[in-house]
Design an enzyme around this catalytic site. Structure first.
Site, PDB file in Angstrom:
ATOM      1  N   HIS B  32      20.533 -36.483   0.974  1.00  0.00           N
ATOM      2  CA  HIS B  32      19.589 -35.593   1.793  1.00  0.00           C
ATOM      3  C   HIS B  32      18.800 -34.281   1.141  1.00  0.00           C
ATOM      4  O   HIS B  32      19.209 -34.287   0.102  1.00  0.00           O
ATOM      5  CB  HIS B  32      20.495 -34.873   3.025  1.00  0.00           C
ATOM      6  CG  HIS B  32      21.418 -33.787   2.591  1.00  0.00           C
ATOM      7  ND1 HIS B  32      22.828 -34.471   2.081  1.00  0.00           N
ATOM      8  CD2 HIS B  32      21.523 -32.392   2.350  1.00  0.00           C
ATOM      9  CE1 HIS B  32      23.410 -33.256   1.747  1.00  0.00           C
ATOM     10  NE2 HIS B  32      22.510 -32.124   1.864  1.00  0.00           N
ATOM     11  N   GLU B  68      23.507 -28.678  11.904  1.00  0.00           N
ATOM     12  CA  GLU B  68      22.599 -29.702  11.171  1.00  0.00           C
ATOM     13  C   GLU B  68      22.050 -30.799  12.162  1.00  0.00           C
ATOM     14  O   GLU B  68      22.761 -31.354  13.094  1.00  0.00           O
ATOM     15  CB  GLU B  68      23.440 -30.388  10.171  1.00  0.00           C
ATOM     16  CG  GLU B  68      23.891 -29.345   9.167  1.00  0.00           C
ATOM     17  CD  GLU B  68      24.729 -30.062   8.166  1.00  0.00           C
ATOM     18  OE1 GLU B  68      25.447 -29.756   7.354  1.00  0.00           O
ATOM     19  OE2 GLU B  68      24.928 -31.644   8.291  1.00  0.00           O
ATOM     20  N   GLN B  79      17.692 -33.258   6.342  1.00  0.00           N
ATOM     21  CA  GLN B  79      18.754 -32.439   6.971  1.00  0.00           C
ATOM     22  C   GLN B  79      18.115 -30.913   7.452  1.00  0.00           C
ATOM     23  O   GLN B  79      17.920 -30.151   6.623  1.00  0.00           O
ATOM     24  CB  GLN B  79      19.973 -32.000   6.126  1.00  0.00           C
ATOM     25  CG  GLN B  79      21.129 -31.499   6.701  1.00  0.00           C
ATOM     26  CD  GLN B  79      22.032 -31.048   5.728  1.00  0.00           C
ATOM     27  OE1 GLN B  79      22.154 -30.009   5.032  1.00  0.00           O
ATOM     28  NE2 GLN B  79      23.218 -31.590   5.731  1.00  0.00           N
ATOM     29  N   HIS B 103      18.405 -27.188  -0.502  1.00  0.00           N
ATOM     30  CA  HIS B 103      19.286 -27.720  -1.382  1.00  0.00           C
ATOM     31  C   HIS B 103      18.971 -29.323  -1.375  1.00  0.00           C
ATOM     32  O   HIS B 103      18.422 -29.864  -0.404  1.00  0.00           O
ATOM     33  CB  HIS B 103      20.482 -27.378  -1.331  1.00  0.00           C
ATOM     34  CG  HIS B 103      21.359 -27.876   0.117  1.00  0.00           C
ATOM     35  ND1 HIS B 103      21.596 -27.319   1.009  1.00  0.00           N
ATOM     36  CD2 HIS B 103      21.976 -29.252   0.096  1.00  0.00           C
ATOM     37  CE1 HIS B 103      22.111 -28.086   1.848  1.00  0.00           C
ATOM     38  NE2 HIS B 103      22.724 -29.210   1.228  1.00  0.00           N
ATOM     39  N   GLU B 153      24.214 -30.246  -3.925  1.00  0.00           N
ATOM     40  CA  GLU B 153      25.520 -30.970  -3.018  1.00  0.00           C
ATOM     41  C   GLU B 153      25.788 -32.117  -3.484  1.00  0.00           C
ATOM     42  O   GLU B 153      25.009 -33.158  -3.593  1.00  0.00           O
ATOM     43  CB  GLU B 153      25.131 -30.612  -1.660  1.00  0.00           C
ATOM     44  CG  GLU B 153      26.273 -30.948  -0.809  1.00  0.00           C
ATOM     45  CD  GLU B 153      26.190 -30.906   0.755  1.00  0.00           C
ATOM     46  OE1 GLU B 153      25.099 -30.715   1.004  1.00  0.00           O
ATOM     47  OE2 GLU B 153      27.187 -30.924   1.516  1.00  0.00           O
TER      48      GLU B 153
END
Lengths: 157, 157
Positions: B32, B68, B79, B103, B153
């Site tokens: 994502h 989210e 996301q 991110h 992540e």
């Protein structure tokens, strides 16, 4: 059309076509995540060492004043990009914000159509018309103010 | 042209492995791109209107103080994330930097293995050990200082 014209909740469990008012999704793939870096060679080494990611394509884009290295991840790319001259937009970005996420490239079936859709909604764009991108693509940038602070590139292969 | 014409993953990975003496790529998919937004409902409406993108999954992650909404794009997600409380990291991010790219989540086969690899290279991590993420995943965040300014992540499904 007002943003509230469609209810997000009632269509959540249906298929894409019915969810979005009988239309195909515009975004067909995350084409790339673009990361501004100071030193392209160092960044390439870092991604190889950290993730076993290797360069699939490398190209200088003179018009944008950048050199790109594309690392393939499934059908998408991590695009590492470093400036080739001090007055390029990426050089200015690095000077102001430092290394990091720069933009997202979304693959679309028809760049012109996707761009016109955004313009018809009143969204601010950077490229009024599609133009050549790297690796033979046709691209257009949409202004970050249009879509919640994110610089978006529409990419047609 | 389909990307597979240029890069069939398995054969190239084998070729890369022989060239670099390295193993399989750690990153198997862009899981994502995470975008911090002030108002989740408004952002969802904007992505639907602009791109025909619809919510595939929506979840409050109490531990991170975010809600989210995941919009599916091929095998990846956009996301959209909004804070659920003022002291959450995302609330602080928005206060400092405003809406935008937050991110990148990379899908990995084994989150613990990928995290240990980075730690063994001396990279600074945020999560010392994998922990539960949204939609039943196992995740770990790597510090942006580790990998050229990008908050990463690692996501294991």
């Amino acid at each position: 059309m007002p943003l509230t014209a469609r209810n997000p909740n009632e269509s959540e469990n249906e298929q894409d076509a019915s969810q979005s008012g009988d239309e195909k999704p515009v975004l067909i793939e995350i084409d790339h995540v673009a990361i501004a870096v100071n030193d392209l060679g160092e960044a390439i080494d870092s991604y190889r060492e950290s993730f076993g990611a290797v360069v699939d394509h490398r190209e200088v884009v003179d018009s944008d004043g950048v050199e790109e290295a594309l690392l393939k991840v499934a059908e998408s790319y991590v695009q590492l990009m470093a400036p080739t001259r001090d007055d390029s937009p990426v050089a200015k970005y690095l000077a102001k914000k430092g290394e990091g996420l720069h933009h997202i490239g979304y693959r679309v079936a028809d760049c012109d159509e996707a761009l016109e859709r955004l313009k018809s909604l009143g969204h601010k764009v950077i490229d009024e018309h599609p133009r050549p991108g790297s690796r033979g693509t046709t691209v257009a940038f949409v202004h970050p103010k249009a879509i919640h602070g994110t610089l978006i590139e529409l990419v047609q292969e």
